[in-house]
Design an enzyme around this catalytic site. Structure first.
Site, short mmCIF file in Angstrom:
data_model
loop_
_atom_site.label_atom_id
_atom_site.label_comp_id
_atom_site.label_asym_id
_atom_site.label_seq_id
_atom_site.Cartn_x
_atom_site.Cartn_y
_atom_site.Cartn_z
N HIS A 171 1.55 2.37 4.14
CA HIS A 171 1.23 3.77 4.38
C HIS A 171 2.49 4.64 4.27
O HIS A 171 2.99 5.14 5.28
CB HIS A 171 0.59 3.88 5.78
CG HIS A 171 0.19 5.26 6.18
ND1 HIS A 171 -0.30 6.20 5.30
CD2 HIS A 171 0.19 5.87 7.40
CE1 HIS A 171 -0.57 7.32 5.97
NE2 HIS A 171 -0.27 7.15 7.22
N CYS A 187 -0.43 13.33 6.86
CA CYS A 187 -0.76 12.08 6.16
C CYS A 187 -1.81 12.29 5.07
O CYS A 187 -2.07 11.38 4.29
CB CYS A 187 -1.24 11.03 7.15
SG CYS A 187 -0.04 10.67 8.42
#
Lengths: 385, 133
Positions: A332, A83
């Protein structure tokens, strides 16, 4: 070392982009950033992406994306750090300009997560962790964060409603952000009544699945005024790693990579943490909000949730945080998130944040977490006077 | 899904909880390492880990990854083994409403996942509450 500036940014809305492919999303964001900077070509390209190999069966994104934006021939490479892929890609772009090897560098982050079904997205996300010893247990990425969440509540006697406040503030901020995935408000009560994904984490405490891309153009600070009246200096860019797996760390409630990345960044930018006017933290799960506020040095350990409950992270509070909605509400798309943070801070520091403008913001800071704190990037941006 | 050799080479660690111990500073690792992060030594030897410990923290997985659907909801926790090494594991033979932080648990040998109709059945450790007589 040369100083580095951002001269253009752009992004897509985070959404279920059924009609757009990975390359379409990337090109949309990249072309906006080029247009914003007023340039036609760059010297090199860094693409932040986590899971294209698994989600699309597509690798070799460097050449693919350079081709997609009409620049086959330039050096181009995919950067992957779970991420934190976007943040690390930005760091690599920063290094290319700092070193003098390139003058104009494009950094883009992209992720397209709706090309497959949810269990496969869960499988893709847990690829950030050790496959032989962690994923093997059947734990999910949400589950690992839930382990921290439970221990945090137990250790600091934090209440579920205090931790649930972080996504609530995110949603308040996202209402005015047309690029956000969720432009709607939620309440603490609604968060705590939503179903568990991995106890004690409720679904409204977790960033959703979404598609998106964000991009920024870098150049040497000394040349930035040739391209823009409002260059933003990249005052610090740090990357720190830790053990890949959570259970191998002595302290489960502190991401030491966050602490160390922040400490180095403050030194590099020659600022104190109290100089930060606007903050972006990586709150893929509610608990990461308070923990990050603590690890970055803004509050004492165990006080992050209370600080949020007092309204200090809202626009108008002491430390406006995730002013475009954060990971929970802006969205996200994992490999793009670190670059979205850069885009949003740039808007704030240019004074282009509209209704969410933090008045007089001069210094912004972004923290991007990969895995369960195994890679952390910190960037400090500064308005050039 | 693991191919046979990838599963096969993990058998010592998964069936018998083998970690590695630094011959120089005695730090124990699970999973095993080839270099000690404390002292830098590359002299590490296999070591049997204790099979008992206590739960440090836990969660209940309700939205599982592909391949684990039929087990959901299931508990996953971090267990501190006797001597201090920590391990992540499913905790079985325990209802999600009954587990607590601090609960004493022991390693058990269990089926973990099946690779489809004709594939390998993977086995390994899971932990279960210690039943006191």
């Amino acid at each position: 070392m040369r100083k580095v500036a951002i001269i253009g940014v752009g992004c897509t809305k985070v959404d279920d982009h059924w009609g757009k492919s990975l390359r379409n999303l990337f090109a949309d964001a990249a072309l906006k950033a080029l247009e914003d900077s007023g340039i036609e070509r760059v010297d090199s390209l860094y693409v932040g992406n986590m899971s294209s190999g698994f989600l699309q069966g597509q690798e070799h994104l460097g050449a693919l994306m350079a081709d997609s934006i009409g620049m086959p021939g330039i050096p181009a490479v995919k950067v992957e750090a779970a991420c934190a892929s976007g943040g690390v890609a930005f760091h690599e772009g920063f290094k290319a300009v700092v070193s003098g090897l390139a003058d104009l560098v494009l950094v883009g982050g992209v992720e397209k997560m709706t090309d497959t079904l949810t269990p496969y997205v869960s499988s893709a996300m847990i690829m950030a962790e050790d496959q032989e010893y962690t994923a093997y247990t059947g734990v999910t990425f949400v589950g690992l964060n839930a382990l921290i969440h439970r221990l945090y509540m137990e250790t600091f006697k934090a209440k579920p409603e205090e931790i649930a406040m972080f996504p609530v503030v995110d949603h308040q901020h996202a209402v005015n952000n047309s690029f956000a995935q969720f432009q709607s408000t939620i309440t603490v009560d609604r968060v705590l009544k939503s179903p568990f994904v991995a106890d004690p984490l409720h679904i409204l405490e977790c960033a959703g699945i979404g598609d998106g891309a964000a991009a920024a153009v870098l150049c040497p600070l000394e040349k930035a005024k040739e391209f823009t009246d409002t260059p933003i200096e990249v005052a610090a860019s740090t990357v720190v790693t830790d053990t890949l797996s959570l259970h191998e760390r002595d302290n489960l409630l502190t991401f030491s990579a966050s602490q160390r990345a922040a400490k180095s960044a403050y030194e590099m930018a020659k600022i104190e943490q109290s100089d930060v006017d606007v903050l972006e933290v990586h709150d893929a799960f509610s608990i990461l909000g308070p923990i990050s506020l603590e690890d970055l040095g803004f509050v004492k350990k165990g006080e992050g949730a209370k600080f949020t409950m007092e309204g200090q992270t809202a626009i108008g509070g002491k430390l406006p945080t995730n002013t475009f909605g954060g990971l929970k509400a802006r969205g996200h798309p994992v490999g793009a998130t670190g670059v979205y943070q850069i885009v949003e801070l740039t808007w704030q520091l240019r004074g282009e944040a509209g209704k969410n403008q933090v008045n007089g913001a001069e210094i912004g800071m972004a923290q991007n977490i990969g895995g369960i704190g195994a890679t952390v990037t910190v960037h400090i941006l500064r308005r050039v006077k | 899904m693991l191919r046979v050799p990838r599963y096969w080479r993990e058998i010592p660690y998964r069936y018998r909880l083998i970690g590695s111990k630094c011959k120089n500073c005695s730090k124990i690792y699970f999973p095993p390492k080839q270099r000690c992060r404390v002292c830098g030594s590359t002299e590490l030897e296999p070591v049997n880990l204790p099979r008992r410990g206590r739960v440090i923290t836990y969660t209940v997985i309700r939205s599982p990854p592909s391949g684990y659907e039929k087990y959901a909801p299931y508990i996953v926790g971090i267990i501190e083994l006797e001597g201090g090494v920590r391990i992540l594991s499913q905790i079985v033979d325990c209802d999600p409403t009954e587990i607590t932080i601090g609960m004493e648990v022991e390693a058990a040998f269990r089926r973990v996942i099946e690779q489809g109709e004709a594939g390998v059945i993977e086995y390994g450790y899971k932990f279960r509450p210690i039943i006191k007589p």
